[in-house]
Design a protein around this motif. Sequence first.
Motif, PDB file in Angstrom:
ATOM      1  N   THR A 291      -4.386  17.179   1.135  1.00  0.00           N
ATOM      2  CA  THR A 291      -3.532  16.238   1.574  1.00  0.00           C
ATOM      3  C   THR A 291      -2.902  16.855   2.891  1.00  0.00           C
ATOM      4  O   THR A 291      -3.261  17.911   3.183  1.00  0.00           O
ATOM      5  CB  THR A 291      -2.036  16.181   0.791  1.00  0.00           C
ATOM      6  N   LEU A 292      -2.177  15.990   3.851  1.00  0.00           N
ATOM      7  CA  LEU A 292      -1.670  16.475   4.849  1.00  0.00           C
ATOM      8  C   LEU A 292      -0.546  17.355   4.535  1.00  0.00           C
ATOM      9  O   LEU A 292      -0.078  17.298   3.280  1.00  0.00           O
ATOM     10  CB  LEU A 292      -0.902  15.466   5.721  1.00  0.00           C
TER      11      LEU A 292
ATOM     12  N   ASP B 168      -1.578  22.317  -0.441  1.00  0.00           N
ATOM     13  CA  ASP B 168      -1.921  20.930   0.082  1.00  0.00           C
ATOM     14  C   ASP B 168      -3.087  20.344  -0.631  1.00  0.00           C
ATOM     15  O   ASP B 168      -3.818  19.767  -0.016  1.00  0.00           O
ATOM     16  CB  ASP B 168      -2.043  20.975   1.360  1.00  0.00           C
ATOM     17  N   THR B 169      -3.345  20.549  -2.076  1.00  0.00           N
ATOM     18  CA  THR B 169      -4.319  20.179  -2.628  1.00  0.00           C
ATOM     19  C   THR B 169      -3.972  19.267  -4.016  1.00  0.00           C
ATOM     20  O   THR B 169      -2.924  19.991  -4.629  1.00  0.00           O
ATOM     21  CB  THR B 169      -5.487  21.164  -3.203  1.00  0.00           C
ATOM     22  N   VAL B 170      -4.288  18.099  -4.314  1.00  0.00           N
ATOM     23  CA  VAL B 170      -4.127  17.837  -5.734  1.00  0.00           C
ATOM     24  C   VAL B 170      -5.437  17.763  -6.528  1.00  0.00           C
ATOM     25  O   VAL B 170      -6.494  17.332  -6.020  1.00  0.00           O
ATOM     26  CB  VAL B 170      -3.612  16.363  -5.560  1.00  0.00           C
TER      27      VAL B 170
ATOM     28  N   PRO C   1      -2.879   7.191   3.724  1.00  0.00           N
ATOM     29  CA  PRO C   1      -2.046   7.937   4.608  1.00  0.00           C
ATOM     30  C   PRO C   1      -1.585   9.443   4.276  1.00  0.00           C
ATOM     31  O   PRO C   1      -1.173  10.166   5.258  1.00  0.00           O
ATOM     32  CB  PRO C   1      -0.746   7.217   5.035  1.00  0.00           C
ATOM     33  N   LEU C   2      -1.617   9.961   2.981  1.00  0.00           N
ATOM     34  CA  LEU C   2      -1.262  11.213   2.667  1.00  0.00           C
ATOM     35  C   LEU C   2      -2.336  12.365   2.698  1.00  0.00           C
ATOM     36  O   LEU C   2      -2.176  13.384   2.478  1.00  0.00           O
ATOM     37  CB  LEU C   2      -0.734  11.276   1.040  1.00  0.00           C
ATOM     38  N   LEU C   3      -3.405  11.600   2.774  1.00  0.00           N
ATOM     39  CA  LEU C   3      -4.929  12.563   2.626  1.00  0.00           C
ATOM     40  C   LEU C   3      -5.291  13.013   3.685  1.00  0.00           C
ATOM     41  O   LEU C   3      -5.188  12.410   4.932  1.00  0.00           O
ATOM     42  CB  LEU C   3      -6.002  11.519   2.106  1.00  0.00           C
ATOM     43  N   SER C   4      -5.959  14.261   3.613  1.00  0.00           N
ATOM     44  CA  SER C   4      -6.155  14.936   4.896  1.00  0.00           C
ATOM     45  C   SER C   4      -7.915  14.596   5.344  1.00  0.00           C
ATOM     46  O   SER C   4      -8.246  14.918   6.306  1.00  0.00           O
ATOM     47  CB  SER C   4      -6.335  16.514   4.531  1.00  0.00           C
ATOM     48  N   GLY C   5      -8.387  14.226   4.360  1.00  0.00           N
ATOM     49  CA  GLY C   5      -9.844  13.741   4.478  1.00  0.00           C
ATOM     50  C   GLY C   5     -10.706  14.924   3.557  1.00  0.00           C
ATOM     51  O   GLY C   5     -12.041  14.878   3.757  1.00  0.00           O
ATOM     52  N   GLU C   6     -10.114  15.913   3.292  1.00  0.00           N
ATOM     53  CA  GLU C   6     -10.972  17.038   2.550  1.00  0.00           C
ATOM     54  C   GLU C   6     -10.952  16.638   0.799  1.00  0.00           C
ATOM     55  O   GLU C   6      -9.982  16.513   0.586  1.00  0.00           O
ATOM     56  CB  GLU C   6     -10.476  18.333   2.597  1.00  0.00           C
ATOM     57  N   PHE C   7     -12.141  16.364   0.293  1.00  0.00           N
ATOM     58  CA  PHE C   7     -12.410  16.120  -0.958  1.00  0.00           C
ATOM     59  C   PHE C   7     -13.678  17.066  -1.462  1.00  0.00           C
ATOM     60  O   PHE C   7     -14.276  17.541  -0.822  1.00  0.00           O
ATOM     61  CB  PHE C   7     -13.203  14.584  -1.203  1.00  0.00           C
TER      62      PHE C   7
END
Lengths: 100, 100
Positions: free
Chosen positions: B11-12, B48-50, B80-86
Amino acid sequence: MTFANAGTLGTLPGKRDELVTHLTRRSNMLGEIGCLVYEVGVADDHPDTVFVVELWKDEQSHQASLALSEVQESIAAVRPLLSGEFGGFRFTVVGSPLHG
Amino acid sequence: MTFANAGTLGTLPGKRDELVTHLTRRSNMLGEIGCLVYEVGVADDHPDTVFVVELWKDEQSHQASLALSEVQESIAAVRPLLSGEFGGFRFTVVGSPLHG
């Protein structure tokens, strides 16, 4: 709080199914010490990897399980099958959309 | 065969708990379409990870869920909450020591 472990275990070539056999061997003990879910699986695109997803009553139950002689013996038995590559993550469960 | 998805969603900064709130919102639909387990969590060392662990009746159920309007709307809401890292992995369950 419920504790989750999601992991990958790399095996030596051709040893995946042998590791699966070990990990899926019926254990009443695991449930007795607080293991809620322990699913073992495979994926076609990773032929030398075994996948696990575990849910435990709490992190302490999971930690305690690693010290049990039954678990220690199981770890020793599968060690020759492993490549040494491990992955995955652990986390504390905070909720689920399935049950409020 | 039971299908498992274990994933991490970056997440951001500071948006983790908001994403948790979205993902844990009660959904009767998920169970109806074949979701057996859907646990959402966090870890202190990854602020910053779920984390999610999902079990589905089969891979088709999981795929079908992604096309549902309720799920599509949820994905749009959290984007809009996501950083793009999966991260994470998917696998086919082949057994469990708890119910051998």
